[in-house]
Design a protein around this motif. Structure first.
Motif, PDB file in Angstrom:
ATOM      1  N   LEU A  15       0.801  -1.217   0.000  1.00  0.00           N
ATOM      2  CA  LEU A  15       0.000   0.000   0.000  1.00  0.00           C
ATOM      3  C   LEU A  15       0.836   1.270   0.000  1.00  0.00           C
ATOM      4  CD1 LEU A  15      -2.753  -1.040   2.579  1.00  0.00           C
ATOM      5  CD2 LEU A  15      -2.922  -1.054   0.094  1.00  0.00           C
ATOM      6  N   ASP A  16       2.148   1.119   0.063  1.00  0.00           N
ATOM      7  CA  ASP A  16       3.019   2.293   0.187  1.00  0.00           C
ATOM      8  C   ASP A  16       3.636   2.706  -1.148  1.00  0.00           C
ATOM      9  OD1 ASP A  16       4.452  -0.031   0.020  1.00  0.00           O
ATOM     10  OD2 ASP A  16       5.905   0.471   1.566  1.00  0.00           O
ATOM     11  N   GLY A  17       3.113   2.168  -2.249  1.00  0.00           N
ATOM     12  CA  GLY A  17       3.655   2.510  -3.561  1.00  0.00           C
ATOM     13  C   GLY A  17       4.082   1.261  -4.305  1.00  0.00           C
ATOM     14  N   PRO A  18       4.326   1.381  -5.615  1.00  0.00           N
ATOM     15  CA  PRO A  18       4.651   0.213  -6.442  1.00  0.00           C
ATOM     16  C   PRO A  18       5.961  -0.459  -6.041  1.00  0.00           C
ATOM     17  CG  PRO A  18       4.054   2.111  -7.791  1.00  0.00           C
ATOM     18  CD  PRO A  18       4.227   2.618  -6.402  1.00  0.00           C
ATOM     19  N   ARG A  19       5.977  -1.761  -6.219  1.00  0.00           N
ATOM     20  CA  ARG A  19       7.201  -2.550  -6.023  1.00  0.00           C
ATOM     21  C   ARG A  19       7.390  -3.442  -7.248  1.00  0.00           C
ATOM     22  NH1 ARG A  19       6.362  -4.739   0.155  1.00  0.00           N
ATOM     23  NH2 ARG A  19       5.332  -2.857   0.959  1.00  0.00           N
ATOM     24  N   SER A 229       6.706   2.562 -14.146  1.00  0.00           N
ATOM     25  CA  SER A 229       6.079   3.822 -14.543  1.00  0.00           C
ATOM     26  C   SER A 229       4.561   3.710 -14.585  1.00  0.00           C
ATOM     27  CB  SER A 229       6.613   4.266 -15.909  1.00  0.00           C
ATOM     28  OG  SER A 229       7.988   4.547 -15.852  1.00  0.00           O
ATOM     29  N   LEU A 230       4.057   2.603 -15.120  1.00  0.00           N
ATOM     30  CA  LEU A 230       2.612   2.384 -15.168  1.00  0.00           C
ATOM     31  C   LEU A 230       2.004   2.418 -13.766  1.00  0.00           C
ATOM     32  CD1 LEU A 230       1.997  -0.512 -17.737  1.00  0.00           C
ATOM     33  CD2 LEU A 230       0.843   1.701 -17.732  1.00  0.00           C
ATOM     34  N   LEU A 231       2.604   1.679 -12.853  1.00  0.00           N
ATOM     35  CA  LEU A 231       2.045   1.587 -11.510  1.00  0.00           C
ATOM     36  C   LEU A 231       2.262   2.870 -10.718  1.00  0.00           C
ATOM     37  CD1 LEU A 231       2.845  -2.114 -10.580  1.00  0.00           C
ATOM     38  CD2 LEU A 231       0.729  -1.135 -11.487  1.00  0.00           C
TER      39      LEU A 231
END
Length: 261
Positions: A15-19, A229-231
């Motif tokens: 939940l803290d950003g894309p990985r 980039s997409l996420l």
């Protein structure tokens, strides 16, 4: 040597950003949604087995909890030895794997019916110049190649909104319902991508346009960088649904089938 990746949003919701993770030549992008915008859970899951000459990948998007997605992961892990034995037999394994996966899901129906909720399920097996897939639900599968793009073809699946496996299963109908197929890859670089609906239904839905997804995935940043980039854009747009992407490229040396004349 085979590379493995198994993940469930119930364990690591991201939940803290894309990985971004990798399994051999396969890139896996995970984004549980933007917590600041209200995302609280991730009900997606993914599995990748990747060898030098083949890839088997599963992407799942559950609702009403993660139990159904986790149960499908358990089915594949339990059937791993049998599937690998089929893959390792001489010759193309696409039809063997296709039949075995259908059987795996049908035989697991009783176990899946006991869980809470349902999951969309997309499975791909790529070996050499051919790709097999099985789709239940509304995950999306892209096959990107210049020859196909010129004709306006970007996807191999149609999103089916009333199919799942789990407590309510399209496999449990009087006639089991699912979509499956095998396609020849075109000569040169083919990009295969599997996505859940958190990518497609964010904001004003820019990524429902498959041409836009194609441009993003084929950027100079490469597969991992493109997924990132997409996420990142999903996160920036305040997406609250989980978005998962699995993608890899195949350089096929064999000329694809062409018409007469």
């Amino acid at each position: 040597m085979m590379q493995n990746f198994v993940w469930s949003g119930s364990v690591d919701p991201c939940l803290d950003g894309p990985r971004i993770h990798t399994a051999g030549r396969v890139a896996i992008g995970l984004c549980g949604g933007n917590a600041a915008a209200g995302a609280k859970k991730n009900e997606d899951a993914a599995l990748v087995w990747a060898a030098a000459d083949w890839v088997l990948a599963v992407i799942l998007d559950a609702h009403a909890g993660s139990e159904s997605a986790d149960a499908v992961l358990e089915l594949f892990e339990a059937g791993k030895a049998e599937l690998l034995e089929l893959i390792e037999q001489p010759g193309p394994a696409h039809a063997r794997v296709q039949a075995a996966i259908v059987q795996l899901l049908l035989e697991g129906g009783a176990r899946l019916a006991e869980v809470r909720g349902e999951t969309a399920c997309l499975v791909c097996y790529q070996q050499g110049g051919y790709l097999m897939w099985l789709s239940i639900g509304d995950n999306q599968l892209y096959l990107l190649h210049p020859e196909l793009q010129r004709l306006g073809q970007f996807t191999l699946t149609v999103r089916n909104y009333f199919e799942w496996v789990g407590a309510h299963s399209s496999l449990g109908l009087e006639v089991p319902c699912y979509a499956t197929g095998i396609r020849q890859l075109r000569q040169g670089i083919n990009t295969i991508a599997m996505v859940t609906d958190g990518l497609l239904e964010v904001g004003d839905r820019p990524f429902e346009d498959p041409a836009r997804v194609s441009r993003e995935l084929l950027s100079p940043a490469g597969v991992s960088g493109s997924i990132s980039s997409l996420l990142a854009e999903v996160h920036r747009l305040g997406g609250t649904d989980s978005a998962t992407v699995i993608a890899w490229q195949v350089d096929n040396p064999v000329m694809g089938l062409m018409p007469s004349g």
